[in-house]
Scaffold this active site. Sequence first.
Site, PDB file in Angstrom:
ATOM      1  N   HIS A  20     -81.625-109.591 -15.692  1.00  8.50           N
ATOM      2  CA  HIS A  20     -82.178-108.442 -14.959  1.00  8.50           C
ATOM      3  C   HIS A  20     -83.207-108.892 -13.920  1.00  8.50           C
ATOM      4  O   HIS A  20     -83.541-108.135 -13.020  1.00  8.50           O
ATOM      5  CB  HIS A  20     -82.819-107.481 -15.960  1.00  8.50           C
ATOM      6  CG  HIS A  20     -82.626-106.032 -15.656  1.00  8.50           C
ATOM      7  ND1 HIS A  20     -81.586-105.530 -14.906  1.00  8.50           N
ATOM      8  CD2 HIS A  20     -83.362-104.946 -16.017  1.00  8.50           C
ATOM      9  CE1 HIS A  20     -81.691-104.210 -14.835  1.00  8.50           C
ATOM     10  NE2 HIS A  20     -82.761-103.839 -15.490  1.00  8.50           N
ATOM     11  N   ASN A  66     -87.893 -99.575 -13.791  1.00  4.37           N
ATOM     12  CA  ASN A  66     -87.640 -98.142 -13.677  1.00  4.37           C
ATOM     13  C   ASN A  66     -88.568 -97.418 -12.718  1.00  4.37           C
ATOM     14  O   ASN A  66     -88.364 -96.239 -12.436  1.00  4.37           O
ATOM     15  CB  ASN A  66     -87.728 -97.484 -15.056  1.00  4.37           C
ATOM     16  CG  ASN A  66     -86.676 -98.023 -16.000  1.00  4.37           C
ATOM     17  OD1 ASN A  66     -85.814 -98.817 -15.625  1.00  4.37           O
ATOM     18  ND2 ASN A  66     -86.739 -97.602 -17.247  1.00  4.37           N
ATOM     19  N   ASP A  91     -79.710-107.322  -9.531  1.00  2.00           N
ATOM     20  CA  ASP A  91     -78.615-107.780 -10.396  1.00  2.00           C
ATOM     21  C   ASP A  91     -77.516-106.722 -10.421  1.00  2.00           C
ATOM     22  O   ASP A  91     -77.782-105.537 -10.245  1.00  2.00           O
ATOM     23  CB  ASP A  91     -79.122-108.025 -11.821  1.00  2.00           C
ATOM     24  CG  ASP A  91     -79.728-106.792 -12.463  1.00  2.00           C
ATOM     25  OD1 ASP A  91     -79.127-106.268 -13.425  1.00  2.00           O
ATOM     26  OD2 ASP A  91     -80.798-106.339 -12.017  1.00  2.00           O
ATOM     27  N   ASN A 112     -81.236 -98.624 -12.908  1.00  2.00           N
ATOM     28  CA  ASN A 112     -82.457 -97.813 -12.904  1.00  2.00           C
ATOM     29  C   ASN A 112     -83.430 -98.165 -11.780  1.00  2.00           C
ATOM     30  O   ASN A 112     -84.135 -97.297 -11.272  1.00  2.00           O
ATOM     31  CB  ASN A 112     -83.160 -97.884 -14.255  1.00  2.00           C
ATOM     32  CG  ASN A 112     -82.380 -97.157 -15.329  1.00  2.00           C
ATOM     33  OD1 ASN A 112     -81.687 -96.181 -15.058  1.00  2.00           O
ATOM     34  ND2 ASN A 112     -82.475 -97.647 -16.549  1.00  2.00           N
TER      35      ASN A 112
END
Length: 187
Positions: A20, A66, A91, A112
């Site tokens: 991530h 987020n 990613d 997100n």
Amino acid sequence: MKYLIVGLGNIGDEYHETRHNIGFMVLDALAKASNIVFKDGRYGTTASLSIKGRQLILLKPSTYMNLSGNAVRYWMQQEKIPLENVLIVVDDLALPLGSLRLKGKGSDAGHNGLKHIAATLGTQNYARLKFGIGNNFPKGGQIDYVLGHFDEEERKVLPERIETAGEIVKSFCLAGLNITMNQFNNK
């Protein structure tokens, strides 16, 4: 001319070099290759890179994935950077490991970080460089996969692909979106 290059990721040692955080890894490699260092700032760490008269503000948000849009909006306003000069490095589960796709706009595809950026900026019309991380995980294992570390085989391909991602970032700033997509998206 100024550009804002945002590498998405999560802060904290537990997220260091996870799938991530490939956006952070691309920006770290760019900074290292140019002998510049990141310094703490509002909503993230930044480094400034000059290439042929262009100023690139490299941003690694400290907002966690987020809430990435808060950092993007703040630094766009702070540095007076127009939306067309913003590039998000992110990613992508839908692409095979190491695949790189530059796009001028698009959906968040369930990501997100991109979702929050679009909601904060009020548009999905911003450039993004998607870095494939593959999707080799069992049903229900997506979160553990994206927050997990690259395995030994995956790590072998990363340096060259991260370097190419850096070349795409530079080309985006020097040659523009369309020329860069034509040059790199089919490789």
